[in-house]
Scaffold this active site. Structure first.
Site, PDB file in Angstrom:
ATOM      1  N   SER A  79      50.924  39.790  33.428  1.00 17.97           N
ATOM      2  CA  SER A  79      51.325  40.932  34.111  1.00 17.97           C
ATOM      3  C   SER A  79      52.626  40.687  34.959  1.00 17.97           C
ATOM      4  CB  SER A  79      50.174  41.274  35.071  1.00 17.97           C
ATOM      5  OG  SER A  79      50.581  42.292  36.029  1.00 17.97           O
ATOM      6  N   ASP A  81      45.397  49.556  29.370  1.00 17.54           N
ATOM      7  CA  ASP A  81      46.277  49.112  30.231  1.00 17.54           C
ATOM      8  C   ASP A  81      47.378  50.005  30.210  1.00 17.54           C
ATOM      9  OD1 ASP A  81      47.969  47.657  31.509  1.00 17.54           O
ATOM     10  OD2 ASP A  81      48.061  45.948  30.223  1.00 17.54           O
ATOM     11  N   HIS A  96      43.678  45.792  31.633  1.00 20.32           N
ATOM     12  CA  HIS A  96      44.758  44.950  32.325  1.00 20.32           C
ATOM     13  C   HIS A  96      43.919  44.098  33.191  1.00 20.32           C
ATOM     14  CE1 HIS A  96      48.792  43.917  33.629  1.00 20.32           C
ATOM     15  NE2 HIS A  96      48.110  43.767  34.809  1.00 20.32           N
TER      16      HIS A  96
END
Length: 322
Positions: free
Chosen positions: A159, A249, A279
């Protein structure tokens, strides 16, 4: 064992209650820590785990070094790992299990970085801390005391950590063996995927990215490649890349686009897409069992380029590393 529905209900309740209020950032930290403790399996045991500080110009940067059983006594390959959390939350502790699985699966050291977070420390504090640690490792300062070989370094993260890893891999492309980008946040100019689907209806991604823009970007130029590495035009010569995206995501398209862009510039890319994963699933392996196996896939990839020697199969490692 928790069901995906139980996890989603629990996460949604806490998410809606917090509403990304900057004054409640410590509550966000505590809630994420409780979520990972509740929904993640602990990682494998290590031969040693060392906490220390890397000296920086403005402040020291806390790091944690994971040394697996069987790691070479002499200096060897090391992955510098940058945790996710939208630049505003998470820590070495919240992402420890991921680092442990990669370290054990690849049989190599992993150095996890506890960089400064917004809103207390907006951009560019986080990237500065991560670059400080990388430059320290490249200088050879960690070779004798910690076994970190400056000639065998890789970088990676998930991320927000993937965002900073991608930028540092661009800047230090001649010094790194590999880059690991796990559902990376590749740009900070657009908050919605180009082709929204049913998975985007709750707009969690939009709200999170809006918060990041307000409290991390904080008025900086989001077109800069240090904030949006997707916009870098010169990708030739980048280290081999492992890119993970997830079907549930909001960042799925930009991760795939970056993988494609690198491939078009001659970069070796292993692209892995998990159609049914959300995610952040790597932190919640009790709900999503692939949270325990994907790090082994990462470990095999990084070991291939860090050591340039044959590696164990995923099946063999799965029996040892989870």
């Amino acid at each position: 064992m928790f069901s995906p529905k139980e996890f989603a209900d629990n996460f949604r309740e806490r998410f809606e209650r917090l509403k990304f209020d900057p004054d409640k950032i410590y509550s966000i930290h505590n809630n994420i820590r409780r979520l990972t403790n509740q929904f993640d399996h602990p990682g494998p045991k290590m031969q040693d785990i060392l906490d220390f500080n890397v000296p920086g110009e403005s402040c020291d940067v806390p790091v944690r070094l994971y040394i697996p059983f069987g790691a070479e006594d002499v200096a060897g390959p090391t992955l510098i790992y940058l945790h996710g959390g939208g630049f505003v939350t998470c820590s070495i502790e919240s992402h420890e299990a991921i680092a442990l699985r990669i370290a054990n699966g690849a049989n190599m050291r992993v150095l996890s970085v506890d960089y400064r977070l917004a809103p207390e420390y907006p951009y560019p504090a986080g990237p500065i801390d991560c670059e400080t640690v990388l430059k320290w490792a490249l200088s050879g300062s960690g070779k004798d005391a910690y076994g970190i070989d400056p000639a065998a370094l890789s970088i990676g993260g998930d991320s927000a950590g993937g965002n900073m890893s991608a930028y540092l891999a661009q800047k230090y492309r001649n010094d790194l063996h590999a880059q690991i980008l796990l559902y990376p946040l590749m740009q900070l100019t657009d908050f919605k995927p180009p082709k929204p689907g049913p998975q985007d209806w709750l707009q969690f991604g939009f709200m999170a990215l809006k918060f990041i823009n307000e409290h991390y970007v904080a008025g900086a130029n989001a077109n800069e490649t240090r904030l949006s590495p997707l916009f870098e035009k010169n990708l030739r010569g980048l280290p081999p890349a492992y890119v993970l995206t997830c079907g549930l995501d909001p960042l799925r398209d930009e991760g795939k686009l970056y993988a494609d862009n690198m491939s078009c510039h001659g970069v070796k890319v292993k692209y892995h897409h998990e159609k049914a994963m959300p995610h952040g699933f790597l932190n919640f392996s009790r709900v999503f069992p692939k949270g325990r196996t994907i790090p082994l896939d990462v470990a095999e990839f990084i070991r291939t380029y860090a050591f340039n020697t044959p590696v164990k199969s995923i099946t063999e490692m799965a029996g040892e590393a989870v």
